[in-house]
Design a protein around this motif. Structure first.
Motif, PDB file in Angstrom:
ATOM      1  N   ASN A  88      59.095  29.125  22.200  1.00 26.11           N
ATOM      2  CA  ASN A  88      60.375  28.751  22.782  1.00 26.11           C
ATOM      3  C   ASN A  88      60.415  29.082  24.486  1.00 26.11           C
ATOM      4  OD1 ASN A  88      60.451  31.369  22.646  1.00 26.11           O
ATOM      5  ND2 ASN A  88      62.138  31.766  21.632  1.00 26.11           N
ATOM      6  N   TYR A  89      59.181  29.231  25.138  1.00 25.63           N
ATOM      7  CA  TYR A  89      59.205  29.501  26.492  1.00 25.63           C
ATOM      8  C   TYR A  89      59.631  30.813  26.859  1.00 25.63           C
ATOM      9  CZ  TYR A  89      59.254  24.567  25.849  1.00 25.63           C
ATOM     10  OH  TYR A  89      58.893  23.371  25.576  1.00 25.63           O
ATOM     11  N   ALA A  90      60.588  31.488  26.266  1.00 23.90           N
ATOM     12  CA  ALA A  90      61.163  32.801  26.349  1.00 23.90           C
ATOM     13  C   ALA A  90      61.253  33.053  27.782  1.00 23.90           C
ATOM     14  CB  ALA A  90      60.083  33.817  25.974  1.00 23.90           C
ATOM     15  N   LEU A  91      61.787  32.137  28.745  1.00 20.67           N
ATOM     16  CA  LEU A  91      62.421  32.145  30.218  1.00 20.67           C
ATOM     17  C   LEU A  91      63.562  32.952  30.069  1.00 20.67           C
ATOM     18  CD1 LEU A  91      61.423  28.575  31.544  1.00 20.67           C
ATOM     19  CD2 LEU A  91      60.205  30.644  31.582  1.00 20.67           C
ATOM     20  N   PHE A  92      63.441  34.008  31.114  1.00 21.87           N
ATOM     21  CA  PHE A  92      64.856  34.867  30.900  1.00 21.87           C
ATOM     22  C   PHE A  92      65.973  34.133  31.515  1.00 21.87           C
ATOM     23  CE2 PHE A  92      61.269  37.993  32.442  1.00 21.87           C
ATOM     24  CZ  PHE A  92      60.826  38.059  30.844  1.00 21.87           C
ATOM     25  N   PRO A  93      66.878  33.791  30.491  1.00 18.86           N
ATOM     26  CA  PRO A  93      67.871  32.835  31.014  1.00 18.86           C
ATOM     27  C   PRO A  93      68.936  33.392  32.288  1.00 18.86           C
ATOM     28  CG  PRO A  93      68.556  33.945  29.005  1.00 18.86           C
ATOM     29  CD  PRO A  93      67.050  34.419  29.299  1.00 18.86           C
ATOM     30  N   HIS A  94      68.994  34.698  32.483  1.00 19.43           N
ATOM     31  CA  HIS A  94      69.885  34.986  33.585  1.00 19.43           C
ATOM     32  C   HIS A  94      69.057  35.211  34.877  1.00 19.43           C
ATOM     33  CE1 HIS A  94      67.487  38.402  32.131  1.00 19.43           C
ATOM     34  NE2 HIS A  94      67.902  38.989  32.902  1.00 19.43           N
ATOM     35  N   MET A  95      67.667  34.744  34.746  1.00 20.02           N
ATOM     36  CA  MET A  95      67.190  34.733  36.146  1.00 20.02           C
ATOM     37  C   MET A  95      67.066  33.270  36.538  1.00 20.02           C
ATOM     38  SD  MET A  95      64.280  37.637  35.810  1.00 20.02           S
ATOM     39  CE  MET A  95      64.698  39.257  35.056  1.00 20.02           C
ATOM     40  N   THR A  96      66.662  33.025  37.904  1.00 20.44           N
ATOM     41  CA  THR A  96      66.297  31.608  38.416  1.00 20.44           C
ATOM     42  C   THR A  96      64.685  31.583  38.044  1.00 20.44           C
ATOM     43  OG1 THR A  96      65.615  32.228  40.467  1.00 20.44           O
ATOM     44  CG2 THR A  96      68.108  31.534  40.005  1.00 20.44           C
ATOM     45  N   VAL A  97      64.405  30.309  38.187  1.00 18.98           N
ATOM     46  CA  VAL A  97      63.011  30.011  38.044  1.00 18.98           C
ATOM     47  C   VAL A  97      62.084  30.970  38.984  1.00 18.98           C
ATOM     48  CG1 VAL A  97      61.126  28.350  38.437  1.00 18.98           C
ATOM     49  CG2 VAL A  97      63.450  27.500  37.123  1.00 18.98           C
ATOM     50  N   ALA A  98      62.613  31.029  40.259  1.00 17.39           N
ATOM     51  CA  ALA A  98      61.739  31.839  41.011  1.00 17.39           C
ATOM     52  C   ALA A  98      61.770  33.326  40.861  1.00 17.39           C
ATOM     53  CB  ALA A  98      62.373  31.792  42.324  1.00 17.39           C
ATOM     54  N   GLU A  99      62.974  33.751  40.204  1.00 19.02           N
ATOM     55  CA  GLU A  99      62.995  35.233  39.876  1.00 19.02           C
ATOM     56  C   GLU A  99      62.070  35.419  38.592  1.00 19.02           C
ATOM     57  OE1 GLU A  99      67.659  36.124  41.546  1.00 19.02           O
ATOM     58  OE2 GLU A  99      67.119  35.444  39.408  1.00 19.02           O
ATOM     59  N   ASN A 100      62.129  34.285  37.636  1.00 22.41           N
ATOM     60  CA  ASN A 100      61.198  34.544  36.322  1.00 22.41           C
ATOM     61  C   ASN A 100      59.890  34.749  36.932  1.00 22.41           C
ATOM     62  OD1 ASN A 100      62.202  34.113  33.358  1.00 22.41           O
ATOM     63  ND2 ASN A 100      63.421  33.082  34.468  1.00 22.41           N
ATOM     64  N   LEU A 101      59.366  33.802  37.837  1.00 20.12           N
ATOM     65  CA  LEU A 101      58.098  33.897  38.203  1.00 20.12           C
ATOM     66  C   LEU A 101      57.619  34.788  39.138  1.00 20.12           C
ATOM     67  CD1 LEU A 101      57.396  30.295  39.377  1.00 20.12           C
ATOM     68  CD2 LEU A 101      56.648  31.306  37.176  1.00 20.12           C
ATOM     69  N   ALA A 102      58.713  35.698  40.083  1.00 23.03           N
ATOM     70  CA  ALA A 102      58.410  36.703  40.671  1.00 23.03           C
ATOM     71  C   ALA A 102      58.382  38.115  39.874  1.00 23.03           C
ATOM     72  CB  ALA A 102      59.520  36.856  41.674  1.00 23.03           C
ATOM     73  N   LEU A 128      56.523  21.342  40.412  1.00 15.05           N
ATOM     74  CA  LEU A 128      58.060  21.898  40.438  1.00 15.05           C
ATOM     75  C   LEU A 128      58.183  22.581  41.757  1.00 15.05           C
ATOM     76  CD1 LEU A 128      58.684  23.171  36.743  1.00 15.05           C
ATOM     77  CD2 LEU A 128      59.142  20.987  37.575  1.00 15.05           C
ATOM     78  N   PRO A 129      57.924  22.260  42.803  1.00 13.52           N
ATOM     79  CA  PRO A 129      58.246  23.112  44.166  1.00 13.52           C
ATOM     80  C   PRO A 129      59.444  23.165  44.331  1.00 13.52           C
ATOM     81  CG  PRO A 129      57.282  20.939  44.592  1.00 13.52           C
ATOM     82  CD  PRO A 129      57.261  20.974  43.203  1.00 13.52           C
ATOM     83  N   GLN A 130      60.447  22.102  43.800  1.00 17.01           N
ATOM     84  CA  GLN A 130      61.923  22.260  44.362  1.00 17.01           C
ATOM     85  C   GLN A 130      62.871  22.862  43.508  1.00 17.01           C
ATOM     86  OE1 GLN A 130      61.673  20.869  47.445  1.00 17.01           O
ATOM     87  NE2 GLN A 130      60.246  19.423  46.766  1.00 17.01           N
ATOM     88  N   PHE A 131      62.472  23.682  42.608  1.00 19.36           N
ATOM     89  CA  PHE A 131      63.031  24.007  41.468  1.00 19.36           C
ATOM     90  C   PHE A 131      63.236  25.536  41.244  1.00 19.36           C
ATOM     91  CE2 PHE A 131      62.008  19.643  40.136  1.00 19.36           C
ATOM     92  CZ  PHE A 131      62.945  19.449  39.510  1.00 19.36           C
ATOM     93  N   GLY A 132      62.818  26.139  42.477  1.00 23.16           N
ATOM     94  CA  GLY A 132      62.850  27.834  42.486  1.00 23.16           C
ATOM     95  C   GLY A 132      64.306  28.231  42.119  1.00 23.16           C
ATOM     96  N   ASN A 133      65.474  27.631  42.455  1.00 17.15           N
ATOM     97  CA  ASN A 133      66.646  27.904  42.594  1.00 17.15           C
ATOM     98  C   ASN A 133      67.259  27.681  41.243  1.00 17.15           C
ATOM     99  OD1 ASN A 133      66.564  29.727  44.901  1.00 17.15           O
ATOM    100  ND2 ASN A 133      67.185  27.667  46.055  1.00 17.15           N
ATOM    101  N   ARG A 134      66.723  26.837  40.493  1.00 22.17           N
ATOM    102  CA  ARG A 134      67.548  26.487  39.140  1.00 22.17           C
ATOM    103  C   ARG A 134      67.504  27.479  38.054  1.00 22.17           C
ATOM    104  NH1 ARG A 134      67.085  20.818  37.826  1.00 22.17           N
ATOM    105  NH2 ARG A 134      67.176  19.521  39.859  1.00 22.17           N
ATOM    106  N   ARG A 135      68.444  27.713  37.347  1.00 19.67           N
ATOM    107  CA  ARG A 135      68.275  28.418  36.064  1.00 19.67           C
ATOM    108  C   ARG A 135      67.568  27.716  34.930  1.00 19.67           C
ATOM    109  NH1 ARG A 135      71.613  33.295  36.090  1.00 19.67           N
ATOM    110  NH2 ARG A 135      71.972  33.559  38.216  1.00 19.67           N
ATOM    111  N   PRO A 136      66.887  28.372  34.072  1.00 24.71           N
ATOM    112  CA  PRO A 136      66.098  27.639  32.929  1.00 24.71           C
ATOM    113  C   PRO A 136      66.924  26.607  32.198  1.00 24.71           C
ATOM    114  CG  PRO A 136      65.792  29.972  33.076  1.00 24.71           C
ATOM    115  CD  PRO A 136      66.682  29.545  33.972  1.00 24.71           C
ATOM    116  N   ALA A 137      68.219  27.005  31.974  1.00 28.39           N
ATOM    117  CA  ALA A 137      68.954  26.035  31.253  1.00 28.39           C
ATOM    118  C   ALA A 137      69.227  24.858  31.987  1.00 28.39           C
ATOM    119  CB  ALA A 137      70.302  26.741  30.808  1.00 28.39           C
TER     120      ALA A 137
END
Ligand SMILES: Nc1ncnc2c1ncn2[C@@H]1O[C@H](COP(=O)(O)OP(=O)(O)O)[C@@H](O)[C@H]1O
Ligand SMILES: [Mg+2]
Lengths: 363, 516
Positions: A88-102, A128-137
């Motif tokens: 289910n990817y388990a991307l942290f929903p409360h962090m942005t994409v960039a925060e997830n990666l960091a 996905l270079p433009q998507f750093g500030n989005r939330r996973p949702a």
């Protein structure tokens, strides 16, 4: 010392959750560095359990797992340095994409500038270079999937585990992602252990495939070997389409055996996984190896009746009654000069002895 | 060209605009929904919203003054205490009528109690006056009128006189007094045409007649009396009042009546925040009367403490429950819910037994030599007792929302964090905890709001220092019967909760609250 170098090694690993049944039974598996190894098997066959033991989330009940020749049974998950992509990817929903990666970089105490550089590089790797500030949702399923892959790779692990990462995507996206993951694997040279229950996925992507059933590796081979020479009936049926013909071995001659089917038909087959004379066996035959009304005689020739034919463009799928088996499938290449395959017509089918494998009997 | 582009609204197949067809289709659904909730809506409206609205209304309502002594309130409006030290005879005349009627209706003590909130001593003054106002030496007017014409003695004469509008116009004060008197009698099942004419009516009549300028169109009886009244012997009503109690000569008594004349007042609210609207404006109450601000502060502080200790104790339990297999967690959940099956009173009483100085907890501590026998801990009848007992009672309200939120956090998040290199603590703090915040929010709001209005437990184990504002509200509702003040305190409590809710929404966001 060993060549090629072993990245991961399971040695007599067993796992039981409840103390009554073994979910993984005596697993022995070497995974080479840089290899793309897929664990393929039906649901509940113990694939995820193996992956969890490797990642450190489940202890092995017995046996030892080595990572780079170091036993890791007592190493906690966060010290194993293994990247992981969850179903289910388990991307942290409360962090942005960039925060997830960091996140993995932060917990390693990397300085801010380096973090930023790495995150950007990882994002452009998955396009996905433009998507750093989005939330996973705010991302589509496919985009979330890419972020999950990027996150598992951003801290440069040598080993990445993926547990059915494409299971939630639709067919077209799944195929595209298969290629992308494959390319990333080739470009980075990481070792990937990939879990799936989709045989096409396993065949497309892997260097080697381990077919799981019932907590046991049924066969561990490169995809083509797996398809061409299945070691047992389970693998033959699980991988690709397959005609089953049950019978008894009546004669054995250097690698070939003669099998008498239950209706009396006698066939010659490649002897793969069967005892000796008098033993029961199941013959496995790929539909595309069957010739309909062959011009020249072949080693195996049987009379059959056409039950149904389905036009599929590049080929025609013909269901026949052959040797008392009404589910016998033959794939006929569409050469343009096709006869009318009318249900009820009788036809001869033929195939080479080496194309049909005598395997363990399916009861 | 079947799909021609049309401007204007999209039409349904029958030509009506699509929007309207859709609305019509949805209307039935809406009606059904409304019908389904109608019984509950009516129930809540009648048994909850209306009474609460009425209660809140009481916090500013002050009609008792103008309803009990309307004439006095009317005339007192013109009194300027800077010009004359006391209201003039007019006001006392009106007050005589008002008081006489009030004591007949037994309303004067209620008014006295009401005004006593603002000026101590007024209550007994009113009670005393009520007893004596029927025995004023005002019969001198009655005697003189009857001497002039015996018809004045006959109540039938009065009835007839005040049926004629020209007479009523000529004698407005007497008319109003007569009407109020008549209404009162009829309410008692009596006939005003048969009861003796009381002295206060003659006193009112005398006042009206001395003021009457033209006798055109009035009854000859009145006209004759008007001629004669100039020569009547008079008596000062003011002196009669001063005779009863010299406090009627105190300016502040009259000022307080004047200040509290309007039908609405901020007095109760000012009282709730330890201020007083007195004869010389708003000022803080004397030291010994300032209790509410402290009480509000204590209520807030203790509710926060209770919320915090519930969170501290409940979070690990909820965490454990949500990570156990379903069967085990269901079993343990029953233990969490067990307190709900016992009466609140029983639980609180149990805490009394446990916490008292000769109680179980102290005994154990002494036995373990943690505390000295001579210095047993005081755990009850103070704030500690209230906090301990209420934390226990409200704990399930913290655990349940926490549990239901934690249940929805997939274990794969923490696993992902660990696989990315986070230690157990980092994975918890950076990944698990932020996702459990909605549960914390829901639980904290629930516990805080429940505890801020809690009553029984503080009453039983709180002693004097551990009681809440709600205990004071209950006191005013059932003991002091100062419902206006109770309503004002309740309204402030309500406003506080709403304000906190708003702050919470600003900081955490109310969308982040999940109960399941
Ligand atoms: N945490 C667990 N506790 C108990 N049994 C489990 C647990 N996880 C998996 N199992 C059991 O182990 C078997 C293998 O599961 P799994 O490894 O998830 O299979 P797969 O990933 O191949 O579908 C299943 O029968 C499953 O019910
Ligand atoms: Mg699985």
């Amino acid at each position: 010392m060993t060549d090629p170098k072993h990245m991961v090694r399971f040695e007599n690993v067993q796992k039981s959750y409840d103390g009554e049944t073994l979910v993984v039974k005596n697993l022995n598996l070497d995974i080479a560095q840089g290899e793309f190894l897929t664990m393929l098997g039906p649901s509940g066959s113990g694939k995820t359990t193996c992956l969890m033991m490797l990642a450190g989330f489940e202890p092995a009940t017995h046996g030892e797992i080595f990572l780079n020749d170091r036993p890791i049974n007592n190493v906690p998950p966060h010290k194993r340095g293994i990247g992981m992509v969850f179903q289910n990817y388990a991307l942290f929903p409360h962090m942005t994409v960039a925060e997830n990666l960091a996140f993995p970089l932060q917990v390693r105490g990397m300085d801010k500038d380096e973090q930023k550089k790495r995150v950007e590089r990882a994002l452009s790797m998955v396009e996905l270079p433009q998507f750093g500030n989005r939330r996973p949702a705010q991302l589509s399923g496919g985009q979330q999937q890419r972020v999950a892959v990027a996150r598992a790779l951003v801290f440069d692990p040598e080993l990445v585990l993926m547990d059915e990462p494409l299971g939630a995507l639709d067919k077209q996206l799944r195929e595209q992602m298969q290629y992308e993951i494959k390319h990333i694997h080739e470009n980075l040279g990481v070792t990937v252990v990939y879990v799936t229950h989709d045989q096409t996925e396993a065949l497309t992507m892997s260097d080697r495939v381990a077919v799981f059933n019932d907590g046991i590796i049924q066969q561990l081979s490169p995809p083509d070997v797996l398809y061409e020479t299945p070691q047992n009936s389970f693998v033959a049926q699980f991988i690709g389409e397959n005609n089953k013909l049950d019978g008894q071995v009546v004669e054995v001659t250097d690698g070939l055996c003669t099998v008498k089917l239950d209706d009396g038909t006698v066939l010659k087959a490649d002897m793969v996984n069967v005892g000796g004379v008098g033993e029961r066996t199941t013959i496995s035959l790929r539909p595309e190896r069957v010739e309909l009304d062959p011009a020249v005689d072949m080693e195996n020739m049987v009379d059959g009746t056409i039950e149904e034919s389905i036009y599929l463009g590049d080929h025609i799928r013909v269901r026949m009654n052959v040797a008392g088996n009404t589910g016998f499938i033959a794939k006929v290449r569409n050469r343009g000069d096709r006869r009318h395959l009318v249900p009820g017509d009788s036809a001869k089918v033929g195939w080479a002895a080496s194309d049909c494998k005598a395997l363990d009997p399916v009861t | 060209m079947s799909d021609t582009i049309q401007s204007g609204p999209v039409l349904a197949a029958d030509g009506t605009p699509l929007k309207r067809s859709l609305q019509r289709a949805l209307r039935r659904q809406k009606m059904r929904a409304l019908l389904l909730i109608a019984p509950l809506l009516a129930f809540i409206l009648i048994t909850f919203i209306l009474p609460i609205g009425d209660m809140l209304f009481r916090s500013v309502e002050n009609e008792i003054v103008s309803e009990t002594i309307p004439e006095t309130v009317d005339r007192l409006a013109d009194w300027n205490p800077d010009v004359s030290a006391l209201p003039d005879e007019n006001v006392f005349n009106a007050f005589y009528v008002d008081m006489f009627l009030a004591q007949e209706k037994k309303e004067h003590t209620r008014l006295g109690t009401r005004l006593n909130y603002e000026l101590t001593g007024v209550s007994s003054l009113f009670r005393k006056t009520g007893r004596r106002v029927t025995r004023f030496d005002t019969d001198i007017y009655a005697k003189q009128f009857i001497a002039l014409d015996p018809a004045w003695k006959d109540p039938q004469t009065w009835s007839a006189l005040f049926d004629v509008s020209s007479n009523r116009r000529a004698l407005p004060f007497t008319t109003r007094s007569w009407d109020r008197w008549g209404n009162y009698l009829r309410g008692e099942g009596k006939n005003p045409g048969e009861e003796d004419i009381e002295d206060f009516l003659f006193s009112a009549l005398h006042e009206d007649l001395t003021r009457l300028e033209s006798t055109d169109g009035v009854d000859p009886l009145i006209a004759a009396a008007t001629q004669a009244v100039g020569g009547f012997e008079t008596v000062s009503v003011r002196d009669q009042f001063l005779d009863i109690d010299k406090d009627w000569g105190r300016q502040d008594v009259w000022r307080i009546i004047q200040v509290y004349s309007p039908p609405f007042t901020t007095g109760y609210f000012l009282n709730s925040v330890d201020l007083q609207l007195g004869v010389d404006g708003i000022k803080t109450r004397s030291e010994d009367q300032r209790i509410y601000i402290v009480l509000f502060g204590r209520t807030m502080f203790m509710s926060l403490m209770i919320t915090f200790s519930c969170l501290l104790l409940g979070y690990p339990v909820a965490f454990l429950l949500s990570n156990l297999p379903l069967r085990t967690s269901n079993m343990l959940m029953i233990l969490v819910l067990l307190p709900f099956w016992t009466s609140l009173l029983v639980r609180t009483s149990a805490w009394k037994v446990l916490l008292q100085q000769q109680g179980v907890i102290n005994d154990v501590l002494v036995w373990l030599r943690i505390v000295d026998d001579a210095n047993r801990l005081i755990l009850i009848n103070n704030q500690t007792g209230t906090i301990i007992a209420m934390t226990h009672i409200l704990l399930p309200f913290m655990i349940l929302p926490l549990y239901s939120v934690m249940k929805t956090i997939p274990p794969s998040y923490v696993r992902a964090a660990k696989s990315l290199g986070a230690t157990d603590w980092t994975a918890f703090w950076r990944v698990y905890f932020p996702q459990s915040v909605p549960g914390i929010g829901a639980g904290a709001i629930l516990v805080f709001i429940l505890s801020i209005g809690y009553y029984i437990t503080p009453e039983l184990v709180g002693g004097t220092t551990g009681v809440f504002i709600s205990n004071r509200i209950a006191y005013h509702i059932s003991s002091s019967l100062n419902w206006g003040l109770a309503a004002a305190l309740g309204s402030i409590l309500l406003i506080l909760v709403l304000a906190l809710y708003w702050v919470y929404d600003k900081i955490v966001g109310i969308d982040n609250v999940k109960l399941g």
